[in-house]
Design a protein around this motif. Sequence first.
Motif, PDB file in Angstrom:
ATOM      1  N   ALA A  16      23.764 -16.841  15.728  1.00  0.00           N
ATOM      2  CA  ALA A  16      24.007 -16.889  17.177  1.00  0.00           C
ATOM      3  C   ALA A  16      25.316 -16.204  17.538  1.00  0.00           C
ATOM      4  O   ALA A  16      25.411 -15.532  18.580  1.00  0.00           O
ATOM      5  N   ARG A  17      26.329 -16.338  16.681  1.00  0.00           N
ATOM      6  CA  ARG A  17      27.638 -15.739  16.979  1.00  0.00           C
ATOM      7  C   ARG A  17      27.575 -14.223  17.101  1.00  0.00           C
ATOM      8  O   ARG A  17      28.444 -13.607  17.726  1.00  0.00           O
ATOM      9  N   ALA A  18      26.545 -13.609  16.520  1.00  0.00           N
ATOM     10  CA  ALA A  18      26.416 -12.150  16.609  1.00  0.00           C
ATOM     11  C   ALA A  18      26.262 -11.675  18.047  1.00  0.00           C
ATOM     12  O   ALA A  18      26.550 -10.520  18.364  1.00  0.00           O
ATOM     13  N   ILE A  19      25.835 -12.571  18.949  1.00  0.00           N
ATOM     14  CA  ILE A  19      25.617 -12.194  20.347  1.00  0.00           C
ATOM     15  C   ILE A  19      26.855 -12.469  21.200  1.00  0.00           C
ATOM     16  O   ILE A  19      26.911 -12.104  22.375  1.00  0.00           O
ATOM     17  N   LEU A  20      27.877 -13.081  20.623  1.00  0.00           N
ATOM     18  CA  LEU A  20      29.069 -13.425  21.397  1.00  0.00           C
ATOM     19  C   LEU A  20      29.814 -12.200  21.923  1.00  0.00           C
ATOM     20  O   LEU A  20      30.600 -12.318  22.867  1.00  0.00           O
ATOM     21  N   ARG A  21      29.571 -11.043  21.331  1.00  0.00           N
ATOM     22  CA  ARG A  21      30.266  -9.826  21.794  1.00  0.00           C
ATOM     23  C   ARG A  21      29.783  -9.368  23.159  1.00  0.00           C
ATOM     24  O   ARG A  21      30.412  -8.505  23.785  1.00  0.00           O
TER      25      ARG A  21
END
Length: 202
Positions: A16-21
């Motif tokens: 999920a953190r991959a979409i934080l950008r």
Amino acid sequence: MTAPAAPSVRRLRSTARAILRFPEPESWLDVDTGDADFPEAARVFFPYTAFDGLDPTPRVLHAQAVERLEEGYQGRLTDPWITAHLRARYDVVSLLNPLADPGELQAALTVLRPGGHLLVESPGDPRAELESRGCTIIATTRRSAHVPARLTARLPRTLPPPVTGPLASAARALDHTLALLLAGTRFARTYRVIARKEPSAP
């Protein structure tokens, strides 16, 4: 079987953190969501995102009933009624299982809004196919594979709860064992690709 759960949550949150950008999405569809474990983990980072889920089993309807999902749809992404109903609805679509159906990428792009992001984890490299469909590849990494709940997903749908409860527990335990056995083998590596659907994409 509470001990194995923590690594699984860490893995899902890492994905999920991959979409934080990117800016927080308004809507997100998780494909083959099962019990909606991924949306539940991702909600930590995206509290204002509406998470929907799609799965061929009735587990997705239970996930909606217990409010892990805003909307749950039983079926497959390539079902024509699914793509027609969900066309251009989502800012993010996640495909975290091996792509068994070659039409799944196109169906994912159909339900994705122009400018939206597709998050794929797959043993095969989907970049060439995504680029041929008018997408821009934003990021690519290799990582340990997400092993889907293969046995859990194949439980009979018509058995009564007193039977399915113990069967589901046993299936989850076997799925976790399978994940451990595959670790370190050639099946334990996968591509994680984030692609943007350009407005010009068909």
